[in-house]
Scaffold this motif. Sequence first.
Motif: not given
Length: 228
Positions: A25-43
């Motif tokens: 798998f190709v894996v992106d990681v976020a360590h907080n909810g703000v960054d996680g939501l941004h990545l989930a919505m952006e990509f």
Amino acid sequence: MKLLVVEDEIKLAEYLRKGLTEEGFVVDVAHNGVDGLHLAMEFDYELIVLDGMLPGIDGLSLLAALRQTKQTPVLMLTARVRVEDRVRGLQSGADDYLVKPFAFSELLARIQVLLRRAQPAREVGNTTVLGLADLEIDLMRRRAVRAGRRLELTAQEFSLLALFLRRQGEVLSRTEIAEQVWDMNFDSATNVIDVAVRRLRNKIDGPFERTLLHTVRGMGYVLELREQ
């Protein structure tokens, strides 16, 4: 396949990233909810592994915001063991729930089940298969075959071929390919994609009479069956 892990425990997040990367798998990681939501919505991710307790925005709030626009499969992780907590997570839109501590093998099995449910591919027995002409890949067994011959692909080549097969007939730009097969830290100024596509083409087309993976000058690449 590209996954997002949103987990504030640094060691656990790195453990998951390493293990899932080794599985192809190709894996992106976020360590907080703000960054996680941004990545989930952006990509566009195939699946999100989401911790329930996060700084910034908690997991349930992130999930609620995500579900307003996207139906990406979500596997929630939590240290909470109460049944009502798990029920709340599932009712909020999670596709599955895993309580910490957990075995990586169980996490991987649950991810595979969720991906199999979401695959826009044809079902053959208990496997999920994508194909074009005499080229075929089994997503669950991580096998690629052309004209009955097994193709030896790296994990990244397999992910790249899976992307082309899912989007067969579509011209994919280098940017689109980078977003789906490389992680968010990819350097777009390099020629990595061109090199990777060339290596993949050598394996899936080189030994065979008919070419399936084509270059569209100035636009990108396309996997399709063309008239000879």
